[in-house]
Enzyme design. Sequence first.
Site, short mmCIF file in Angstrom:
data_model
loop_
_atom_site.label_atom_id
_atom_site.label_comp_id
_atom_site.label_asym_id
_atom_site.label_seq_id
_atom_site.Cartn_x
_atom_site.Cartn_y
_atom_site.Cartn_z
N HIS A 283 -1.03 -3.71 -0.46
CA HIS A 283 -1.84 -2.60 -0.95
C HIS A 283 -1.94 -2.65 -2.47
O HIS A 283 -1.20 -3.36 -3.14
CB HIS A 283 -1.24 -1.26 -0.52
CG HIS A 283 -1.63 -0.85 0.86
ND1 HIS A 283 -0.90 -1.19 1.97
CD2 HIS A 283 -2.68 -0.12 1.32
CE1 HIS A 283 -1.47 -0.71 3.05
NE2 HIS A 283 -2.56 -0.04 2.68
N LYS B 254 -0.43 2.58 -4.69
CA LYS B 254 0.07 3.06 -3.41
C LYS B 254 1.49 3.59 -3.60
O LYS B 254 2.37 2.87 -4.08
CB LYS B 254 0.06 1.92 -2.40
CG LYS B 254 0.59 2.27 -1.01
CD LYS B 254 -0.40 3.09 -0.24
CE LYS B 254 0.04 3.25 1.22
NZ LYS B 254 -0.75 4.25 1.92
#
Length: 233
Positions: free
Chosen positions: A131, A135
């Site tokens: 990610h 995140k």
Amino acid sequence: MNIALFGYGKMGKMIETLALKRNHTIVAKIDVDQTEIDFSTIDVAIDFSQPSAAFNNIKMCLENNTPIICGTTGWLEKYEEAVVLCNENNGAFIYASNFSLGVNLFFELNEYLAKMIANITAYSVSMEEIHHTQKLDAPSGTAITLAEGIIKNSAYSGWKLDKKEAHNIPIKAIREANVPGTHSITYDSAVDSIEIKHTAHNREGFALGAITAAEWIIGKHGVFTMKDVLHIE
């Protein structure tokens, strides 16, 4: 319909853009700890806020007869409490770790593969998720949902972040700039490997799925999932 956005980061802004294109109206953009909200103007709320704020946002909506769609992860220790609140208030609530149509199909594929391979002891499973660097939680809520799908259909009893232990699924969480989300599950044996993978190209699929869920939940009462929205048996 009139939508309130809890959280106005990248996801909130994308939801706003797509909602306006679908002829909806954004009537509120609510920041963390904002309590003065006119719920009488809101048809449905969509929460992509912070883990620390999500449960309180859900609670406020349910207590004010406002359906809520929640895509915030990292707060699930209070999920059962949210379910109780929803039922007590005859409310409407959907939580999903990921609202993307493709990811929800991937969830089903993951469980099906886990069932097929459960009794073949030659294979061991591992997972990797990538990610963007903003995140906040690791592993991602999507990765946890995938792990739970495997656990439900196999002899694995849990998962571990960055650690390999017997009966636990090892999950590697990687953070890189500008990655919307990639999840891969690998079954390894001495002779071969089987891998399934989902790669998001942008965040638009997540936003569109949340709006679709919001459109679907109007007029309904209960706790639902994306399986209900997408009619996945």
